[in-house]
Scaffold this active site. Structure first.
Site, short mmCIF file in Angstrom:
data_model
loop_
_atom_site.label_atom_id
_atom_site.label_comp_id
_atom_site.label_asym_id
_atom_site.label_seq_id
_atom_site.Cartn_x
_atom_site.Cartn_y
_atom_site.Cartn_z
N CYS A 125 0.84 -1.21 0.00
CA CYS A 125 0.00 0.00 0.00
C CYS A 125 0.87 1.26 0.00
CB CYS A 125 -0.92 -0.01 1.22
SG CYS A 125 -1.82 1.52 1.38
N ARG A 128 0.21 4.57 2.97
CA ARG A 128 0.30 4.25 4.38
C ARG A 128 0.65 5.41 5.30
NH1 ARG A 128 4.14 -0.62 4.59
NH2 ARG A 128 4.49 -0.21 2.37
N TRP A 297 -8.56 5.92 0.32
CA TRP A 297 -9.13 6.59 -0.85
C TRP A 297 -8.26 6.29 -2.07
CZ3 TRP A 297 -8.03 9.66 3.54
CH2 TRP A 297 -6.80 10.30 3.52
N GLU A 302 -4.90 4.13 -10.03
CA GLU A 302 -5.60 2.86 -9.84
C GLU A 302 -6.80 2.80 -10.78
OE1 GLU A 302 -6.19 1.58 -5.63
OE2 GLU A 302 -5.18 3.47 -5.20
#
Ligand SMILES: Cc1cc2nc3c(=O)[nH]c(=O)nc-3n(C[C@H](O)[C@H](O)[C@H](O)COP(=O)(O)OP(=O)(O)OC[C@H]3O[C@@H](n4cnc5c(N)ncnc54)[C@H](O)[C@@H]3O)c2cc1C
Ligand SMILES: Cc1cc2nc3c(=O)[nH]c(=O)nc-3n(C[C@H](O)[C@H](O)[C@H](O)COP(=O)(O)O)c2cc1C
Length: 1334
Positions: A125, A128, A297, A302
């Site tokens: 991720c 973070r 979010w 992405e």
């Protein structure tokens, strides 16, 4: 793969720096790392998608559960900074639970901690940096699919938050057996269906084809469009799978548009705003939660790269490239790359336009670098999967690309697990093709386990209805005791939790419903130390609120201003058009004559090309206007720009802006060369500047800048315009952030607008920016609406303020809290209740509880059962409900640390000196302690010393108790508690909440207060065991009649042994007594040394307190701590802690004058101050540049003049500039107090404070401090010719500016004497004006 034994070096090829990751050792060393390593042997599988989970869904073996529980709890308690005892106790509890039930229940805070950590550990991720901001919905109590669905709707609504996305996790019940898992079958809570046509083509999202088929099999019917939101498929331990359609209003979707391509919108692309992963398993402390959806979010790529452009997903690339007019038959023109960028621009643009949180990959990458840096510092590393972290586009232009990363797995974690539909036992209906759920078969053990666990959660949920939070702030422990009592009472009907203010997460505050505050006041109307942080946070919230309140007006103003800016810009647009037109004419004319000048041609051409685009019909300038404008007279009249351009106001006698741009007037182009041409432009600009004089200067500057840059700059404009197009989204984002941070609303918003205006370079950009500003305007308007709400408007609250009416600022902190909460929108249940230490604090508490409980019940519509309060207060611990059991011995420092929740240090006493000459009966001691290297302090800070009670009192009390245990054997106090369970009331012996495990003698010596007179409730307890009826009557009278009690207390000020002696028939059991005594409090002392002069040492100045009660005729009482220190042998260790006194520190600027007022031991901190100045003087080559230091000291006689010689040395060295000595009982010297000397030096004091900006320090007894305050006020009035309120105002500002500092020792000898005098007015006059006993 064997982890290296040492840290792994990670290079950053962009910066050339390297770091060493050691955190991976935590993963490597964990024997619990049962999952297979990603890269076995010699082969690197870094790009493999599925990281194996535990590999089985069977419950974990017990030892693994315990191992992981230990690891999690260790980390959890480390962050709480509580002693390891807390951890030990908790872990023991967990062990017991695991051994008996196979699992254990994490507390809500542990669960939240684990969830945050799992996010922090998610190597893939990139977002973070936010890991610590996660909201937990604890849904471990749910039992049905419907409840799951309801919870998920709440989650979606909370997280979506109208586009202002918030990170959250919902945790459903944990795994008890593989077949009773709660599961959310959807990989994400929101996703689009994918339908496969007969020809193999797919409508919708191809990634969801399989799951869509599952939904269809379960009976769901989609509409068959590209963008059908899939239903939620849920299963609980005993139900499901069941599908639930999500309400449309819950799903926020963004329809994509492009800032430059109008056709883009027609593609009909959309995406949902909330990325919520729901298919992963949350593995936390050995407990597995197969259903724990969480969200952050979106990072724009992405959606823009992966979801929309991956060939196996929506695959939009070619469609977009064609729209852009690109040749897609070859790859060399990079059509794919260009189209990809545009899709991403569209995503960012659309999300931002719709106000939905999104982060671009550049920002996310930079944030991640920052996160890695933080993690390196905090944890020694950060697990990171490079393959995933580097964004799917523009890799090498993001900083993460150049950073080496180490990939490893830490627990807690979010793990992959098999899709629910793959492990589910399906049963096919032969005809329909539909499926039904095979009846799950469970072993009895599995059912029992699941039912047992769920029942526990369910019961917990039932018991915990409306949440009530009790916050306390305390200095000496009373508020804490009351707060805990209150919590017990509220738990009867609410879900009540108690926190010390400084342990409470302020971010949770707006989510509270019922807040109960119990707080004392310390210093001179200040917060107790553990309430300061909370108070500051509330204060900060209030400051925002002030702006918000003001913003209701201000935002109106901003909105108005925006409108007028928009109008002005329209005018500018027209003006620029006009200017371009006029200049074109002029320059085209010039071009004819000057075409031989290379270079100029180019720029002129560019200008004219640019202007052709912008030539619109909007600007109609007639010849007659041009004619009119020629008049120089008119030109000086100021411009009505709007009227001029619109042509509506043709008659107005206004100057004409275009006068000066008309080439024919001043210069004939035919007559001039290039330089002259430039001159023309310049002159015309200057004139133009005049003509803009009616416009705000920033717009004028902006317009003028355009021209000053000269036409040769025009080339750059094209580039900049493009940039601005792409920057528009960022600008809008910035502006939205700005308006979101409404505290800085007006200035920022306007300045954002201005910055946009400063970008305005021509009419084309004006138009673009106009659109932009319109968007900003709507943001502002939305914010106006949003901001009118107050952050705590949903909270009901009530405050119980502890204090002492002896102090001028009675219960000030409690009142302050009440005021702040109300200001922030909280709704008061009752007005502040005051608990006066001087009269009936406990009674006041009871009354408040009896009032606030029904008030809260009524406010929350909870059944009011106040009757139980009476019973609660009257239910006492009896001999049958308290017992001793043998226990383990703890180290004293450890036990003290735990008992007082302080970090206890041990310091050896090096030397002890009596500062008084031997002919005085009193002692004031200088104690020099070896503090070692670890203790840090600043002059002005305090230490809290843990004293012990005098042996003769301890022994005397012990001899009066009924005791059944050895006095020197460690024991634990246990209390018989009745708990409501589903099986009825179950009574169990539980360790007492606070009383530590140690021997009875140690308990009475170090932990319990046996010298402060007992409170009425304690007397009532003693009455219950008195065997003599007369004694019982008297004890009850004292317990219930306040004036009888006050008189008795103030006259005798009896310690426990004296009470037991006065009432000989009272022989309480030891167990009962210890549960009724208050903690023996540490005593504070100001540090009397500077660490720069005495490194590694702490010096204290301690006045030894001895007094006779009963108006001086009773027995001698010895102050606990001062006498403990007086008797303390050098070479032995003292237990203490350091408390920083940031309100009493030296000014940062060393040149400012300092006035120090400290009679008696009030001098203590000032010794540290002058030593510090001396050290600075030595370091800087003399006192020359250092500010003046004046000391006002007072004592009774010359023989009590503390640090007399040291002060003389300091004076001779110029460290102390003046020392004033006030003697109050020196024979043949008139009675003088420090206040009197201040008055004598009034003019100088005034000058130093008001003219030179000096600092004023007062230290000592509360009464003296109050007098000095009055004296300074008088000086200000007299010297500054001020009214009383002006002088008060000045002192108030001095306090605000942190130039007036007070360090109050509390009620010392003189104040106590004054109270006694008031109680016994006939005892004759006392001297109460002086300072602290010296
Ligand atoms: C922030 C702060 C800084 C301080 N700094 C210093 C310092 O530098 N030096 C210093 O000496 N002290 C200082 N004190 C005071 C110190 O903390 C103790 O209060 C003091 O030493 C007395 O403690 P004790 O345990 O000896 O007496 P205790 O056992 O606490 O007894 C004192 C109590 O006895 C009662 N009492 C006292 N005199 C009489 C009387 N004549 N008649 C009846 N009752 C009486 C009062 O209730 C008084 O509070 C400071 C206090 C604070 C809050
Ligand atoms: C050094 C000192 C300063 C104090 N200052 C104040 C004050 O300014 N106003 C007040 O009402 N009470 C003051 N008090 C009294 C405390 O608020 C009171 O003792 C209260 O019961 C303590 O509660 P706690 O144990 O929760 O801290 C002070 C007490 C001490 C020891």
């Amino acid at each position: 793969m064997h982890p290296p034994a040492i840290g792994v070096t990670l290079n950053n090829y962009e910066t050339g720096q390297s770091t060493t990751d050691r955190l991976h050792m935590a993963a490597a060393s964990s024997s619990l790392q049962s999952q297979a390593p990603v890269c076995p042997g010699q082969i690197c599988l870094g790009s493999v998608m599925a990281i194996p989970g535990r590999g089985t869904s069977e419950p974990r073996p017990l030892e693994q559960v315990l191992g992981q529980a230990r690891k999690l709890l260790e980390q959890y308690y480390a962050t709480l900074k509580q002693g390891s005892d807390s951890f030990d106790d908790r872990f023991k509890q967990v062990e017991l639970e695991v051994c008996t039930t196979g699992t254990y229940i994490l507390t809500k805070s542990e669960l939240l901690f684990g969830a945050k950590l799992a996010w922090r550990n998610s190597a893939r991720c990139i977002g973070r940096i936010q890991w610590n901001k996660l909201h937990l919905f604890d849904c471990r109590h749910v039992t049905t699919c419907q409840e799951m669905f309801d919870a998920l709707c709440t989650h979606i609504q909370f997280s979506t938050n109208n586009g202002n996305i918030r990170s959250a996790i919902t945790v459903f019940p944990p795994r008890t057996s593989s077949r009773s898992d709660f599961r959310v079958w959807n990989p994400q809570l929101l996703s689009y269906a994918g339908y496969k046509n007969a020809d193999g083509s797919i409508i919708g999202d191809p990634i969801n084809v399989e799951f869509t088929e599952v939904c269809t099999k379960l009976g769901w019917q989609g509409e068959g469009t590209q963008w059908d939101i899939l239903p939620l498929i849920l299963s609980s331990a005993t139900e499901g799978p069941k599908y639930y359609e999500l309400p449309t209003e819950l799903v926020l979707q963004v329809h994509l548009t492009h800032p430059s391509y109008d056709w883009f919108e027609k593609l009909g692309i959309r995406w949902y705003g909330l990325p919520a992963v729901s298919g992963m398993l949350f593995d936390c402390g050995g407990v597995e939660f197969p259903a724990a959806p969480f969200n952050g979010w979106y990072m724009s790529t992405e959606i823009g790269c992966r979801d929309l452009c991956d060939p196996q997903r929506y695959n939009m690339l070619e469609t977009v490239a064609v729209g852009m007019g690109m040749d897609t038959s070859t790859s060399v023109n990079l059509w794919k790359d260009k189209a990809l960028v545009e899709v991403n621009i569209a995503v960012i643009h659309s999300f931002q336009k719709q106000g939905v949180t999104v982060v671009d990959h550049h920002t996310a990458s930079s944030n991640f670098m920052k996160h890695m840096e933080n993690e390196q510092r905090l944890r020694g590393g950060c697990p990171a999967d490079w393959v995933w972290i580097v964004p799917p586009m523009s890799g090498s232009i993001t900083p993460v690309f150049h950073q080496e990363m180490a990939m490893y797995h830490l627990k807690p974690s979010f793990d992959y697990q098999a899709s629910a539909w793959k492990t589910h036992p399906w049963k096919e209906h032969a005809q329909s093709g539909k499926v039904s759920v095979k009846c799950k078969k469970f072993h009895f053990k599995q059912i029992a386990r699941a039912v047992c666990l769920t029942t526990r959660f369910y019961r917990a949920a039932l018991l915990r209805r409306i949440k009530a939070t009790v916050l306390y702030a305390t200095e000496t422990g009373k508020s804490e005791t009351y707060a805990k009592r209150l919590t017990e009472i509220f738990n009867h009907s609410f879900n009540a939790t108690v926190y010390c203010m400084d342990e409470f997460d302020i971010e949770q505050l707006p989510h509270e419903s019922l807040l109960l505050i119990v707080a004392s006041t310390f210093g001179n109307g200040d917060a107790p130390e553990n309430g300061e942080k909370f108070a500051h946070s509330l204060e900060a919230m209030k400051s925002n609120q002030v702006v918000i309140d003001a913003s209701e007006d201000k935002l109106e103003y901003v909105a108005e201003k925006t409108s007028s800016i928009i109008e002005l810009i329209s005018e500018m647009d027209e003006a620029v058009n006009y200017r371009n037109k006029a200049e074109n004419e002029q320059l085209n004319g010039e071009l004819v004559t000057e075409e031989t000048t290379p270079g100029d041609n180019v720029s002129i051409d560019n200008v004219s090309n640019e202007n052709h685009d912008n030539e619109s019909n909007e600007v109609a300038i007639t010849d007659s206007e041009v004619q009119n404008s020629v008049s120089g007279e008119e030109a000086s009249c100021g411009a009505d720009y709007a009227g001029l351009c619109s042509g509506e106001d043709k008659d107005s006698p206004v100057p004409r802006e275009h006068d000066v741009t008309t080439p024919t007037d001043e210069v004939s182009p035919q007559k001039h060369g290039t330089d002259e041409l430039k001159g023309v432009v310049k002159n015309s600009q200057a004139a133009k500047k005049n003509s803009f004089s009616n416009l705000p200067s920033y717009i004028v500057d902006s317009l003028t800048d355009v021209q000053e840059e000269g036409e040769t700059e025009e080339n750059k404009l094209n580039g900049r315009l493009f940039e601005m197009g792409t920057n528009e989204a960022t600008l809008l984002d910035e502006t939205m952030n700005t308006t979101n941070r409404i505290s800085e609303s007006e200035d920022h918003t306007v300045s954002s607008i201005l910055s946009i205006i400063s970008e305005v370079k021509d009419a084309g950009s004006v138009k673009r920016q106009l659109k932009h500003i319109n968007a900003i305007k709507s943001c502002i308007m939305e914010n106006v609406a949003q901001m009118t709400g107050k952050p705590l408007q949903h909270i009901r609250y009530s405050v119980f303020a502890l204090g002492s009416s002896v102090y001028p600022n009675f219960c000030a902190f409690g009142h302050y809290m009440d005021h702040l909460l109300a200001r922030l929108g909280g709704k008061r249940l009752l007005k502040v209740a005051e608990g006066d230490e001087m009269k009936g604090q406990r009674r006041a508490f009871r009354k408040w509880v009896a009032d606030v409980f029904p008030a809260a019940c009524e406010a929350f519509n909870v059944e009011d059962d106040s009757q139980f309060i009476k019973e609660t207060f009257s239910s006492k611990l009896s001999m049958d409900t308290v017992r001793f059991v043998k226990a383990k011995q703890h180290q004293l420092d450890h036990a003290l640390s735990k008992y007082h929740n302080k970090k206890v240090s041990i310091c050896q006493l090096l030397r002890k000196t009596n500062l008084h000459s031997s002919d005085t009966s009193r002692s004031t001691l200088l104690l020099e302690l070896d503090a070692g290297q670890e203790i840090q302090y600043q002059p002005g800070d305090h230490v809290g010393v843990f004293p012990c009670n005098r042996k003769e009192i301890v022994d005397g009390v012990l001899s009066r108790l009924t005791i059944r245990v050895d006095l020197d054997v460690p024991v634990q106090v246990q209390v018989l508690k009745a708990n409501n369970t589903s099986n009825g009331v179950v009574k169990t012996w539980e360790p007492h909440d606070t009383v530590p495990s140690c021997s009875l003698r140690t308990l009475l010596t170090w932990f319990l207060d046996i010298t402060t007179p007992l409170a009425p409730i304690q007397l009532e307890n003693l009455a219950s065991v008195a065997t003599d009826p007369e004694e019982q009557r008297r004890l009850l009278q004292l317990a219930t009649n306040p004036s009888a009690y006050e008189e008795w207390r103030n006259w005798k000020f009896p310690h426990l042994l004296e009470v037991l002696t006065e009432f000989p028939s009272v022989r309480p059991t030891a167990s009962l007594l210890v549960t009724h005594l208050n903690p023996l409090q540490p005593r504070f002392y100001s540090i009397s040394s500077s660490p720069e002069v005495h490194p590694g040492q702490i010096h204290l100045t301690v006045a030894v307190v001895n007094y006779k009660t009963q108006g001086g005729k009773g027995p001698t009482h010895y102050g606990v701590c001062s006498n403990f220190l007086q008797d303390f042998p050098p070479g032995q260790n003292i237990h203490l802690f350091v408390r920083s006194a940031h309100n009493f520190s030296l000014p940062l600027s060393r040149t400012l004058p300092i006035i120090m007022v400290g009679p008696g031991t009030g001098i203590a901190p000032f010794r540290g101050f002058w030593q510090h100045k001396m050290a600075h003087a030595q370091a800087s080559g003399g006192v020359g540049t250092l500010g003046h230091m004046w000391l006002f000291f007072g004592c009774q006689r010359r023989t009590m003049d503390l640090y007399h010689e040291e002060k003389e040395i300091m004076t001779s060295r110029g460290v102390l500039d003046k020392v004033f000595l006030a003697l109050s009982r020196e024979p043949s010297v008139p009675k003088t107090y420090v206040q009197d000397l201040l008055i004598q030096e009034a003019a100088a004091v005034y000058h130093k404070m008001v003219v030179e900006g000096g600092h004023f320090y007062v230290c000592g007894d509360c009464t003296m401090a109050q007098d000095v305050h009055q004296t300074l006020q008088r000086i200000l009035m007299e010297q500054g010719n001020m009214t009383q309120s002006q002088a008060e105002g000045i002192i108030h500002s001095l306090k605000e500016e942190k130039r007036y500092h007070e360090d109050i020792f509390g009620i010392t000898l003189h104040t106590t004497a004054r109270i006694q005098m008031a109680a016994h007015a006939d005892d004759g006059p006392h001297d109460v004006r002086g300072g602290v006993a010296a």
